[in-house]
Design a protein around this motif. Structure first.
Motif, PDB file in Angstrom:
ATOM      1  N   SER A  43     -12.106   3.015  -9.812  1.00 37.16           N
ATOM      2  CA  SER A  43     -12.256   2.789 -10.916  1.00 37.16           C
ATOM      3  C   SER A  43     -13.131   4.082 -11.997  1.00 37.16           C
ATOM      4  N   LEU A  44     -14.033   4.276 -11.252  1.00 41.56           N
ATOM      5  CA  LEU A  44     -15.187   5.331 -11.726  1.00 41.56           C
ATOM      6  C   LEU A  44     -13.933   6.485 -12.172  1.00 41.56           C
ATOM      7  N   TYR A  45     -12.528   6.846 -11.426  1.00 41.95           N
ATOM      8  CA  TYR A  45     -11.881   8.423 -11.802  1.00 41.95           C
ATOM      9  C   TYR A  45     -10.603   7.708 -12.158  1.00 41.95           C
ATOM     10  N   LEU A  46     -10.310   6.617 -12.520  1.00 40.13           N
ATOM     11  CA  LEU A  46      -8.826   6.280 -12.697  1.00 40.13           C
ATOM     12  C   LEU A  46      -9.319   5.507 -14.286  1.00 40.13           C
ATOM     13  N   ARG A  47      -7.714   6.499 -14.551  1.00 39.43           N
ATOM     14  CA  ARG A  47      -8.100   5.646 -16.240  1.00 39.43           C
ATOM     15  C   ARG A  47      -7.270   3.829 -16.365  1.00 39.43           C
ATOM     16  N   PRO A  48      -7.545   2.672 -17.143  1.00 38.66           N
ATOM     17  CA  PRO A  48      -6.796   1.824 -17.044  1.00 38.66           C
ATOM     18  C   PRO A  48      -5.473   2.115 -17.799  1.00 38.66           C
ATOM     19  N   GLY A  49      -4.738   2.670 -17.329  1.00 36.45           N
ATOM     20  CA  GLY A  49      -3.362   2.957 -17.144  1.00 36.45           C
ATOM     21  C   GLY A  49      -2.209   3.756 -16.057  1.00 36.45           C
ATOM     22  N   ASP A  50      -3.779   4.213 -15.465  1.00 33.54           N
ATOM     23  CA  ASP A  50      -3.352   5.081 -13.719  1.00 33.54           C
ATOM     24  C   ASP A  50      -3.299   3.990 -12.802  1.00 33.54           C
ATOM     25  N   SER A  73      -9.665  -5.143 -11.942  1.00 33.71           N
ATOM     26  CA  SER A  73      -8.906  -6.329 -12.238  1.00 33.71           C
ATOM     27  C   SER A  73      -7.552  -6.018 -13.428  1.00 33.71           C
ATOM     28  N   ARG A  74      -7.761  -5.700 -13.777  1.00 32.22           N
ATOM     29  CA  ARG A  74      -6.806  -5.336 -15.742  1.00 32.22           C
ATOM     30  C   ARG A  74      -5.363  -3.515 -14.559  1.00 32.22           C
ATOM     31  N   MET A  75      -6.655  -2.798 -13.994  1.00 35.06           N
ATOM     32  CA  MET A  75      -5.671  -2.260 -13.191  1.00 35.06           C
ATOM     33  C   MET A  75      -4.901  -2.843 -12.210  1.00 35.06           C
ATOM     34  N   MET A  76      -5.002  -3.438 -11.710  1.00 38.24           N
ATOM     35  CA  MET A  76      -4.416  -4.373 -10.228  1.00 38.24           C
ATOM     36  C   MET A  76      -3.369  -4.906 -10.805  1.00 38.24           C
ATOM     37  N   THR A  77      -3.832  -5.429 -12.733  1.00 35.08           N
ATOM     38  CA  THR A  77      -2.496  -6.835 -13.015  1.00 35.08           C
ATOM     39  C   THR A  77      -1.668  -5.561 -13.288  1.00 35.08           C
ATOM     40  N   GLN A  78      -2.114  -4.170 -14.164  1.00 35.43           N
ATOM     41  CA  GLN A  78      -0.437  -3.990 -14.483  1.00 35.43           C
ATOM     42  C   GLN A  78       0.132  -2.504 -13.316  1.00 35.43           C
ATOM     43  N   LEU A  79      -0.633  -2.883 -12.351  1.00 35.02           N
ATOM     44  CA  LEU A  79       0.469  -1.946 -10.829  1.00 35.02           C
ATOM     45  C   LEU A  79       1.404  -3.039 -10.338  1.00 35.02           C
ATOM     46  N   LEU A  80       1.180  -4.836 -10.439  1.00 32.30           N
ATOM     47  CA  LEU A  80       2.001  -4.835  -9.717  1.00 32.30           C
ATOM     48  C   LEU A  80       2.700  -6.015 -11.263  1.00 32.30           C
ATOM     49  N   THR A  81       2.733  -5.771 -12.344  1.00 35.02           N
ATOM     50  CA  THR A  81       3.274  -6.495 -13.370  1.00 35.02           C
ATOM     51  C   THR A  81       4.806  -5.393 -13.172  1.00 35.02           C
ATOM     52  N   PRO A  82       5.998  -6.063 -12.738  1.00 29.65           N
ATOM     53  CA  PRO A  82       7.111  -5.196 -13.143  1.00 29.65           C
ATOM     54  C   PRO A  82       7.275  -4.702 -14.487  1.00 29.65           C
ATOM     55  N   ARG A 116      -0.359   2.568 -11.667  1.00 25.83           N
ATOM     56  CA  ARG A 116       0.639   3.125 -11.525  1.00 25.83           C
ATOM     57  C   ARG A 116       1.084   4.149 -10.618  1.00 25.83           C
ATOM     58  N   ILE A 117       0.253   4.604 -10.609  1.00 23.83           N
ATOM     59  CA  ILE A 117       0.334   6.010  -9.407  1.00 23.83           C
ATOM     60  C   ILE A 117       0.476   5.668  -8.307  1.00 23.83           C
ATOM     61  N   PHE A 118      -0.026   3.804  -7.911  1.00 26.73           N
ATOM     62  CA  PHE A 118       0.697   3.079  -6.349  1.00 26.73           C
ATOM     63  C   PHE A 118       1.660   3.150  -6.209  1.00 26.73           C
ATOM     64  N   GLY A 119       2.809   3.275  -7.280  1.00 21.93           N
ATOM     65  CA  GLY A 119       4.056   2.987  -7.675  1.00 21.93           C
ATOM     66  C   GLY A 119       4.591   3.936  -6.165  1.00 21.93           C
TER      67      GLY A 119
END
Length: 631
Positions: A155-162, A183-192, A164-167
């Motif tokens: 979280s120190l290096y990624l912005r909230p919208g980043d 948790s916001r980033m993890m939710t975003q990552l896993l939400t289709p 998706r790079i784990f895609g």
């Protein structure tokens, strides 16, 4: 005498095929047989922080290396070229504080055949950073990854919208561990996400769909992140999430009963851990009640291990539902259950449970009666009762008959010398690890009783920290018994002093080995009677297997620094940190670990030599001169 670089080449030449090298050409000061811990094409030094000058000649000649495990505490960006090698299939690098994101980027560019990657503490040093591009290079380049552990704060290096790079991550990935992510980033990552154009009614396929084990540290566990994980990771078997909020979460950003209802939608989950830590703020899962436990029990009938921490509103009814519903449960852990009482285990005999691991840490309402009921499970191997302050000697009488118990943790309980005497002749025959830290009623008497030399014990780890009445006499009893202790913690024992160090240094566990040969960890932090005399006994040849040493730096900082330089394989801690590896629980293989350490020690001593001897002697002489001038 063989030139140093020739020694490196001789060693590196044999990395691929041997585990034991005969080296008659080595100088007489070196053992004629050098034991190598390099198995097949692997190189591992996780307990020793090596310098660049040492690592380069060891690794550079070997172009077929496939496995690399290192403590990088003394390395930085200048060593990236020799660490990121195309032949590698497994990389495990710890303490990477002085590396920037360039390490991550180069691994992605060069290690195309990588299957396992574990990176710890990357860029934690001031001035180092990690870019989004570095993570993209890693995930794009390592397309065959099966295990990925990034043990640092993303979280120190990624912005909230980043998120998706784990895609980009490999579809072969089965194990994922992230040191910290929002948790916001993890939710975003896993939400289709919805597709555009003609496919607008379809959603994109989820990432991480083949992941079976997920371990996360997030800022706050919420219903949203739990639901996203349960719905998206259809192959999940092992889920471990923990948080440590800085303040009490708001209702819309917290875990509730409805979040627990979402867990294990696919019915494959076998291992679940949900923990809220009070590390930064005294906060709990205040919106989860017994109703949530009913929801969880209904979805987790096939669960084998459950760990719940910080559920302050859950009562006996909720925890009891879990125990009575999960017939396959073998590991049950509750951390800080302020409403958990003896009633949870009152009718445990009515279940078909066969518990092997039980942890009831900081459950203050438990009494001896609960442990007496729990001890009816004769298959118990690991029992953690730390912080259960109302447990007394009757608890020890109950557990003394458990034939398979290997780990017993009693920190902060109200036990006495009499209680510990119940272990003699019973569970002590199987016990590998015992902790009585902070049990303030204890005196030297229990040590004389347990270590009377009448029988051999498998005990390897002993924590005697914060015992105000413990004296050197207790350590004399331990040393005299010859017990092969590998980890001994004596921190904050104000009456422990130099005689204890001398006794431990002179201990002979086996007749054909060096004095004090069994100890790999010795914690003497804040022992009030330790002086510079002890440092004479911490030099070679004493304590030859010692990997971790805790000491109070103010004793004599120059001598402490000289000791650290003289024994670079020894991790010297002066700030009170807990030492060693806390997560290890494979107690059955203690003898194997000891054998490997013996091989590793001999190799380390050959590699690292006797550098620093003169420095430490000079520091001691200067200290003695200063003392004589003061007199």
């Amino acid at each position: 005498m063989l030139h140093l670089s020739a020694r490196w080449l001789l060693l590196a030449k044999h990395f691929r095929a041997v585990s034991l090298v005969s080296s008659p050409s080595l100088p007489t000061s070196t053992s004629s047989f050098v034991f190598l811990i390099f198995v097949a094409v692997g190189f591992g030094f996780q307990n020793v922080s090596l310098s660049m000058e040492t690592v380069r000649p060891l690794l550079y000649p070997n172009q077929q290396l496939s496995s690399l495990k290192l403590d990088c505490g003394r390395l930085g960006n200048s060593s990236i070229d020799i660490l990121a090698r195309p032949s590698l299939r497994e990389i495990s690098l710890h303490n990477c504080r002085d590396f920037s994101g360039d390490l991550i980027s180069e691994i992605g560019r060069k290690c195309k055949d990588l299957r396992l990657l574990c990176l710890g503490s990357v860029a934690e040093k001031v001035g180092r950073s990690i870019s989004r591009c570095a993570l993209e290079d890693l995930l794009n380049g390592c397309s065959h990854l099966e295990v990925l552990a990034l043990m640092f704060d993303l979280s120190l290096y990624l912005r909230p919208g980043d998120g998706r790079i784990f895609g980009l991550v490999s579809d072969k990935l089965t194990h994922l561990e992230l040191g910290h992510i929002s948790s916001r980033m993890m939710t975003q990552l896993l939400t289709p996400t919805e597709m555009s154009g003609q496919d607008s009614n379809r959603v994109a396929s989820t990432v991480l769909q083949n992941v079976q084990q997920l371990r996360l540290s997030v800022d706050c566990i919420t219903d949203g992140v739990v639901k996203a994980i349960s719905n998206s990771l259809t192959s999940l078997i092992d889920l471990d999430i923990r948080d440590a909020p800085l303040e009490d979460p708001r209702q819309l950003s917290d875990l509730t009963d409805f979040g627990l209802h979402e867990i294990n939608q696919n019915g494959k989950l076998k291992h679940l851990s949900l923990i809220r830590s009070q590390e930064f703020h005294p906060t709990y899962f205040r919106r989860v009640s017994d109703q949530g436990m009913l929801f969880l029990a209904d979805k987790c009938l096939g669960m084998e291990s459950i760990c719940l921490g910080g559920f302050c509103r859950v009562t006996d009814a909720g925890f009891k539902t879990i125990l009575h519903s999960c017939a396959s449960l073998s590991k049950f852990s509750i951390y800080h259950g302020p409403k958990l009482t003896d009633l949870v285990f009152h009718d445990i005999l009515a279940t078909t449970l066969s518990l092997s691991h039980v942890s009831l840490r900081r459950c203050h309402l438990l009494t001896d009666h609960a442990i007496q009921k729990l001890a009816s499970s004769l298959k118990l191997e690991n029992l953690d009762l730390r912080g259960c302050r109302n447990l007394r000697d009757e608890t020890l009488k109950a557990v003394s008959h458990l034939p398979k118990l290997k780990v017993l943790l009693l920190d902060g309980t109200d036990i006495s010398d009499t209680g510990l005497s119940y272990l003699k002749g019973g569970v002590l025959a199987s016990l590998v690890s015992l902790s009585v830290r902070g049990c303030r009623n204890l005196t030297d008497k229990f040590m004389s009783t347990l270590f009377d030399g009448s029988s051999k014990m498998p005990l390897r780890e002993l924590d005697l920290s914060n015992l105000p009445n413990l004296t050197d006499g207790a350590i004399f009893a331990l040393a005299k018994s010859g017990a092969p202790i590998t980890k001994l913690q004596l921190r904050e024992c104000r009456l422990i002093g130099d005689p204890s160090v001398m006794a431990l240094a002179s201990t002979r566990v086996h007749e054909d080995e060096c004095p004090g040969s069994s100890l790999s960890l010795l914690d003497l932090y804040d022992c009030g009677s330790i002086t510079q005399l002890s440092f004479k006994w911490l030099k070679k040849p004493f304590f030859p297997r010692l990997k971790w040493l805790g000491i109070t730096g103010s004793v004599n900082r120059d001598i402490v620094d000289a000791l650290a330089r003289r024994r670079p394989q020894l991790q010297v801690s002066c700030r009170g940190e807990e030492l060693g590896n806390d997560g290890e629980d494979d107690w059955d293989s203690a003898d194997i670990h000891q054998h490997i350490e013996a091989q590793e020690d001999e190799l380390e001593q050959w590699i690292l030599g006797d550098e620093g001897d003169v420095e430490m002697e000079d520091a001691e002489e200067e200290s003695e001169e200063d003392a004589s001038e003061e007199d």
